[in-house]
Design a protein around this motif. Structure first.
Motif, PDB file in Angstrom:
ATOM      1  N   LEU A 219      57.576  34.135  15.767  1.00  0.00           N
ATOM      2  CA  LEU A 219      58.054  33.234  16.817  1.00  0.00           C
ATOM      3  C   LEU A 219      56.923  32.687  17.682  1.00  0.00           C
ATOM      4  CD1 LEU A 219      61.151  35.351  17.836  1.00  0.00           C
ATOM      5  CD2 LEU A 219      61.081  33.395  16.317  1.00  0.00           C
ATOM      6  N   THR A 220      55.699  33.042  17.322  1.00  0.00           N
ATOM      7  CA  THR A 220      54.562  32.596  18.123  1.00  0.00           C
ATOM      8  C   THR A 220      54.489  31.069  18.163  1.00  0.00           C
ATOM      9  OG1 THR A 220      53.397  34.529  17.327  1.00  0.00           O
ATOM     10  CG2 THR A 220      52.066  32.867  18.416  1.00  0.00           C
ATOM     11  N   GLY A 221      54.382  30.526  19.347  1.00  0.00           N
ATOM     12  CA  GLY A 221      54.155  29.091  19.501  1.00  0.00           C
ATOM     13  C   GLY A 221      55.362  28.223  19.260  1.00  0.00           C
ATOM     14  N   THR A 222      56.523  28.824  19.083  1.00  0.00           N
ATOM     15  CA  THR A 222      57.702  28.001  18.781  1.00  0.00           C
ATOM     16  C   THR A 222      58.502  27.736  20.059  1.00  0.00           C
ATOM     17  OG1 THR A 222      58.902  30.021  18.238  1.00  0.00           O
ATOM     18  CG2 THR A 222      57.965  28.796  16.418  1.00  0.00           C
ATOM     19  N   ASP A 223      59.153  26.586  20.088  1.00  0.00           N
ATOM     20  CA  ASP A 223      59.969  26.260  21.258  1.00  0.00           C
ATOM     21  C   ASP A 223      61.355  26.893  21.088  1.00  0.00           C
ATOM     22  OD1 ASP A 223      61.536  24.579  19.606  1.00  0.00           O
ATOM     23  OD2 ASP A 223      60.035  23.009  19.800  1.00  0.00           O
ATOM     24  N   PRO A 224      62.149  26.897  22.169  1.00  0.00           N
ATOM     25  CA  PRO A 224      63.453  27.585  22.099  1.00  0.00           C
ATOM     26  C   PRO A 224      64.343  27.083  20.967  1.00  0.00           C
ATOM     27  CG  PRO A 224      62.917  27.059  24.369  1.00  0.00           C
ATOM     28  CD  PRO A 224      61.855  26.418  23.534  1.00  0.00           C
ATOM     29  N   SER A 225      64.319  25.779  20.730  1.00  0.00           N
ATOM     30  CA  SER A 225      65.191  25.267  19.674  1.00  0.00           C
ATOM     31  C   SER A 225      64.720  25.730  18.299  1.00  0.00           C
ATOM     32  CB  SER A 225      65.220  23.745  19.803  1.00  0.00           C
ATOM     33  OG  SER A 225      65.131  23.143  18.577  1.00  0.00           O
ATOM     34  N   SER A 226      63.396  25.749  18.092  1.00  0.00           N
ATOM     35  CA  SER A 226      62.861  26.244  16.819  1.00  0.00           C
ATOM     36  C   SER A 226      63.165  27.725  16.656  1.00  0.00           C
ATOM     37  CB  SER A 226      61.350  26.060  16.765  1.00  0.00           C
ATOM     38  OG  SER A 226      61.025  24.742  17.008  1.00  0.00           O
TER      39      SER A 226
ATOM     40  N   HIS B 276      65.673  29.286  17.724  1.00  0.00           N
ATOM     41  CA  HIS B 276      67.072  29.400  17.322  1.00  0.00           C
ATOM     42  C   HIS B 276      67.189  29.178  15.815  1.00  0.00           C
ATOM     43  CE1 HIS B 276      71.386  29.159  17.596  1.00  0.00           C
ATOM     44  NE2 HIS B 276      71.357  27.997  16.968  1.00  0.00           N
ATOM     45  N   GLN B 277      66.495  28.150  15.327  1.00  0.00           N
ATOM     46  CA  GLN B 277      66.533  27.860  13.882  1.00  0.00           C
ATOM     47  C   GLN B 277      65.974  29.037  13.083  1.00  0.00           C
ATOM     48  OE1 GLN B 277      64.281  24.185  13.832  1.00  0.00           O
ATOM     49  NE2 GLN B 277      66.018  23.147  12.878  1.00  0.00           N
TER      50      GLN B 277
ATOM     51  N   LEU C 183      60.560  40.579  23.285  1.00  0.00           N
ATOM     52  CA  LEU C 183      61.529  41.656  23.179  1.00  0.00           C
ATOM     53  C   LEU C 183      62.989  41.226  23.305  1.00  0.00           C
ATOM     54  CD1 LEU C 183      59.592  44.459  25.021  1.00  0.00           C
ATOM     55  CD2 LEU C 183      59.457  43.722  22.675  1.00  0.00           C
ATOM     56  N   PRO C 184      63.319  40.332  24.217  1.00  0.00           N
ATOM     57  CA  PRO C 184      64.734  39.954  24.289  1.00  0.00           C
ATOM     58  C   PRO C 184      65.267  39.405  22.967  1.00  0.00           C
ATOM     59  CG  PRO C 184      63.573  39.174  26.217  1.00  0.00           C
ATOM     60  CD  PRO C 184      62.539  39.705  25.289  1.00  0.00           C
ATOM     61  N   GLU C 185      64.387  38.752  22.199  1.00  0.00           N
ATOM     62  CA  GLU C 185      64.874  38.209  20.934  1.00  0.00           C
ATOM     63  C   GLU C 185      65.115  39.293  19.900  1.00  0.00           C
ATOM     64  OE1 GLU C 185      62.002  35.252  20.658  1.00  0.00           O
ATOM     65  OE2 GLU C 185      63.262  33.799  21.695  1.00  0.00           O
ATOM     66  N   VAL C 186      64.408  40.394  20.035  1.00  0.00           N
ATOM     67  CA  VAL C 186      64.689  41.525  19.158  1.00  0.00           C
ATOM     68  C   VAL C 186      66.099  42.016  19.432  1.00  0.00           C
ATOM     69  CG1 VAL C 186      63.984  43.834  18.476  1.00  0.00           C
ATOM     70  CG2 VAL C 186      62.285  42.202  19.239  1.00  0.00           C
ATOM     71  N   GLU C 187      66.405  42.108  20.701  1.00  0.00           N
ATOM     72  CA  GLU C 187      67.742  42.589  21.068  1.00  0.00           C
ATOM     73  C   GLU C 187      68.820  41.635  20.593  1.00  0.00           C
ATOM     74  OE1 GLU C 187      66.626  43.131  25.296  1.00  0.00           O
ATOM     75  OE2 GLU C 187      67.628  45.044  25.058  1.00  0.00           O
ATOM     76  N   THR C 188      68.495  40.341  20.633  1.00  0.00           N
ATOM     77  CA  THR C 188      69.467  39.339  20.194  1.00  0.00           C
ATOM     78  C   THR C 188      69.738  39.471  18.702  1.00  0.00           C
ATOM     79  OG1 THR C 188      68.449  37.870  21.774  1.00  0.00           O
ATOM     80  CG2 THR C 188      69.943  36.864  20.205  1.00  0.00           C
ATOM     81  N   LEU C 189      68.683  39.745  17.965  1.00  0.00           N
ATOM     82  CA  LEU C 189      68.758  39.657  16.512  1.00  0.00           C
ATOM     83  C   LEU C 189      69.171  40.962  15.841  1.00  0.00           C
ATOM     84  CD1 LEU C 189      68.213  37.413  14.484  1.00  0.00           C
ATOM     85  CD2 LEU C 189      65.901  38.294  14.239  1.00  0.00           C
ATOM     86  N   THR C 190      68.701  42.060  16.351  1.00  0.00           N
ATOM     87  CA  THR C 190      68.958  43.328  15.676  1.00  0.00           C
ATOM     88  C   THR C 190      68.858  44.484  16.651  1.00  0.00           C
ATOM     89  OG1 THR C 190      68.285  44.766  13.871  1.00  0.00           O
ATOM     90  CG2 THR C 190      66.525  43.607  15.015  1.00  0.00           C
ATOM     91  N   ASP C 191      69.502  45.561  16.325  1.00  0.00           N
ATOM     92  CA  ASP C 191      69.269  46.759  17.123  1.00  0.00           C
ATOM     93  C   ASP C 191      68.567  47.823  16.279  1.00  0.00           C
ATOM     94  OD1 ASP C 191      71.239  47.534  15.460  1.00  0.00           O
ATOM     95  OD2 ASP C 191      72.510  48.461  16.980  1.00  0.00           O
ATOM     96  N   GLN C 192      68.101  47.402  15.111  1.00  0.00           N
ATOM     97  CA  GLN C 192      67.357  48.336  14.264  1.00  0.00           C
ATOM     98  C   GLN C 192      65.869  48.134  14.516  1.00  0.00           C
ATOM     99  OE1 GLN C 192      68.541  50.726  12.390  1.00  0.00           O
ATOM    100  NE2 GLN C 192      70.683  50.228  12.738  1.00  0.00           N
TER     101      GLN C 192
ATOM    102  N   MET D  88      71.922  21.582  18.345  1.00  0.00           N
ATOM    103  CA  MET D  88      71.354  21.211  17.034  1.00  0.00           C
ATOM    104  C   MET D  88      72.158  21.895  15.922  1.00  0.00           C
ATOM    105  SD  MET D  88      67.541  21.857  15.628  1.00  0.00           S
ATOM    106  CE  MET D  88      66.791  20.910  16.921  1.00  0.00           C
ATOM    107  N   THR D  89      72.450  21.155  14.901  1.00  0.00           N
ATOM    108  CA  THR D  89      73.191  21.739  13.787  1.00  0.00           C
ATOM    109  C   THR D  89      72.243  22.570  12.939  1.00  0.00           C
ATOM    110  OG1 THR D  89      74.472  19.747  13.745  1.00  0.00           O
ATOM    111  CG2 THR D  89      74.712  21.196  11.861  1.00  0.00           C
ATOM    112  N   VAL D  90      72.615  23.785  12.709  1.00  0.00           N
ATOM    113  CA  VAL D  90      71.784  24.627  11.859  1.00  0.00           C
ATOM    114  C   VAL D  90      72.178  24.387  10.415  1.00  0.00           C
ATOM    115  CG1 VAL D  90      71.180  26.982  11.269  1.00  0.00           C
ATOM    116  CG2 VAL D  90      71.469  26.344  13.643  1.00  0.00           C
TER     117      VAL D  90
END
Lengths: 295, 380
Positions: B195-202, B204-205, B227-236, A1-3
């Motif tokens: 991120l509650t209730g969102t699908d993987p593509s959302s 990502h957005q 938690l894995p998404e915290v690691e993906t997004l920031t280490d702070q 998907m394009t962001v």
């Protein structure tokens, strides 16, 4: 998907002052009121009694016109007296019908439950995360309702007044056009009082059932009880505890018609209404100010 | 794709806004840099009756992305709502962009708050809702609607924005809330479980939108259990438990400072029992060994570098086949559970726990010195 890259940068343009938020709240409140099918029905049906009054006005015009009236014969009934009365008495009746059948419905649907609905929708967390102050929020909620009630009361009065002007002899037309002033004042006062009181009632609880019941108790029950007290004890003071009674009494003074109740003069009613409305408004404001958005 | 805000930023005024230029006194200029983009708390506490929701939290967050982690009931939401100006602190100081946020329009105009609760006006469309929120942030009707459309598109609601929100799925409602959060381009974004209730593509957005804003200089504080998404997004990170910040800073930083927490090394090899016996006699600060399966040995050590070297040596000397060496401690979840358990035990509670704060501050001088230390800089 394009962001989608919006190229975010902090906004550096001009913003409207936060004081404008009252108007924004009012405007959105008006749409919210219009969104209710109950209020749509009110708008649809409030023309019905008006058409009835207009037809009767034409009847009277055909029967003798809207000029100065001769004294009625002894033993004339209430309807005959009313039919022969001055235009301001007709306007009072029109306003009364609009009040009980339509304005009260609007307050029940969009006044007495407005803040409890917001509480149910946890809307404070959105509104008060924006630069909206409690007083703006309250003014917005009450303001939108007041505009609706004013329209429900004033539009029929305006139509009837214009009709009286059209059907009156030339020398009375200007005088009858002047009825717009008390009609405007009366509708404005009723609108402000009913909107503040009903919205303040809605701030009492998160439960719509409770706030609606409370508003029914405030609006209808004291008036009915006052009527009962008047019948049994011939005492008019009980109307001092009834909002519609006070508004009606004040309306008598505004229209300068014969008083409905001898003991209850307009200045007593005005003083009571000012006190009740101010207390209710203040109490609602305090409740909102104290409401931290805890869930 | 065209930038919907280009005309705002480049000084061209939309048609509907033109008359307002005649009354410049009535307008206020957005001041994104005034007060600096920062959240600062000094001994911040909040209690409800006898229940303490947030206790003695001191921190200073700069621009960037910050993850706020904590178990249910740990005080995350109360902490966020205090920053969002919706709850008054019971004690302590809190400033956002240099001013106290509670009922302060100057600050609130610079904050975007996405609450956790799934509650919206079902009878409104997404566009109506987000436009109203934009208008309340100071934009005129035309600009507000344009911004609302852009924000809703950003979160993938372009096809649903004119539908009533009552028919939205949970994920769509979440994205509508996020759109109202960013519609006025706030300097500080506070996102409670976004991120509650969102699908993987959302997701990502959403994460991409947060990253973009943080890169542009906004401060993004978000709480999550993912938690894995915290690691993906920031280490702070800010780790909060029982109303107290038990750790603050980068994940590596936090881990290094946990000197009471032995480092775990997981070795998957051919003869784990033989390796265990060899390591028992080796140096390297090993304090414990356990078997996690027929071919997995877990080593607990105070001196990870020496232990890694010792493992390598012993494997070479014994000639056994080594399949993998991993450290479960690098996983945020392990760290989080350790800190929460420690807080629950009562050790390291309060302002002196982890790196979240220093020792109890008694004098004004101590307080000032400590506040200076709180400047931990920006997130990633």
């Amino acid at each position: 998907m394009t962001v989608r890259d919006l190229g975010y940068r902090a906004y550096e343009g001009e913003l409207r002052p936060a004081s404008q938020n009252t108007w924004v709240m009012v405007r959105h409140g008006l749409w919210r009121i219009w969104g209710s099918w109950v209020n749509k029905l009110v708008v649809f049906f409030f023309w019905v009694p008006l058409i009835g009054f207009a037809l009767m006005a034409f009847l009277r015009w055909g029967a003798g016109g809207w000029g100065p009236q001769e004294a009625l014969p002894e033993g004339a009934g209430d309807f005959a007296r009313w039919f022969a009365s001055e235009p301001q008495v007709w306007l009072r009746t029109v306003t009364g019908v609009q009040f009980w059948f339509f304005a009260s419905v609007v307050t029940l649907r969009s006044g007495a439950s407005v803040i409890s609905e917001d509480l149910n929708n946890k809307a404070y967390q959105f509104y008060f995360a924006k630069p909206v102050t409690p007083i703006q929020y309250l003014a917005g909620r009450a303001g939108a309702l007041a505009i609706w009630i004013f329209a429900v009361l004033f539009v029929p009065a305006l139509v009837m007044t214009l009709l009286f002007v059209g059907l009156s002899p030339d020398d009375l037309r200007l005088e009858r056009l002047g009825l717009l002033l008390p009609a405007t004042l009366d509708a404005a006062i009723v609108a402000v009082v009913l909107s503040v009181l009903s919205v303040a009632t809605s701030a009492l609880s998160k439960s719509r059932a409770l706030t609606l019941t409370a508003w029914v108790l405030v609006l209808f029950v004291p008036f009915a009880l006052a009527g009962l007290v008047e019948k049994i004890g011939d005492a008019e003071w009980a109307y001092l505890l009834s909002v519609p009674g006070l508004l009606w009494s004040l309306g008598d003074g505004i229209y300068k018609v014969e008083r409905s109740w001898d003991q209850l003069t307009w200045y007593y009613a005005a003083t009571s209404l000012v006190l009740i409305t101010a207390a209710a408004g203040y109490s609602a404001l305090r409740r909102i100010q104290r409401a931290e958005v805890v869930t | 794709m065209s930038d919907p805000d280009a005309d705002d930023r480049e000084g061209s005024v939309p048609e509907a806004a033109t008359p307002k230029k005649k009354k410049p006194k009535k307008k206020r200029a957005a001041e994104p840099s005034a007060g600096g983009v920062a959240i600062r708390a000094v001994r911040l506490s909040r209690w409800y009756g006898k229940v303490t929701a947030v206790s003695e939290v001191s921190l200073h967050l700069g621009p960037g992305i910050w993850g706020l982690l904590g178990p249910n009931g740990s005080g995350k939401t109360t902490f966020m709502r205090m920053i969002a100006g919706q709850i008054k602190p019971s004690k302590g100081e809190l400033t956002v962009c240099g001013e106290a946020p509670f009922a302060n329009p100057n600050v609130l105009a610079r904050i975007g708050f996405c609450p956790q609760e799934d509650s919206l006006y079902d009878e409104l469309t997404g566009l109506e809702f987000v436009s109203a929120m934009a208008e309340l942030s100071g934009y005129d009707r035309v600009s507000a609607e344009r911004r609302a459309r852009a924000a809703l598109e950003e979160f993938g609601l372009e096809d649903a924005m004119t539908r009533k929100m009552g028919g939205y799925s949970r994920g769509m409602r979440q994205r509508a809330k996020l759109a109202q959060t960013v519609v006025h381009d706030p300097d500080v974004l506070l996102l409670d479980e976004p991120l509650t209730g969102t699908d993987p593509s959302s997701r990502h957005q959403i994460l991409d939108a947060l990253q973009r804003r943080a890169t542009a200089g906004a401060l993004v504080l978000f709480s999550t259990h993912v938690l894995p998404e915290v690691e993906t997004l920031t280490d702070q990170l800010l780790l909060i438990a029982r109303g107290q910040v038990v750790a603050q800073g980068g994940m590596d930083e936090i881990r290094q400072l946990l000197d009471e927490h032995p480092h775990h090394i997981r070795v998957q090899c051919e003869r784990p029992r033989e390796l265990a016996s060899r390591l028992m006699t080796a140096e390297g600060g090993i304090v414990g060994l356990s078997f996690r399966g027929p071919d997995v040995l877990e080593v607990h050590t105070w001196q990870p570098d020496e232990t890694y070297a010792a493992i390598g040596r012993q494997v070479l000397e014994s000639g056994m086949k080594l399949r993998s060496i991993t450290s479960p401690d690098a996983n945020l979840e392990a760290l989080f559970h350790y800190l929460v358990q420690r807080a629950n035990r009562g050790s390291g509670m309060g302002a002196d726990a982890g790196t979240g704060a220093g020792p109890r501050l008694q004098s004004a001088a101590e307080k000032a010195a400590y506040e200076a230390q709180l400047d931990v800089g920006g997130g990633r």
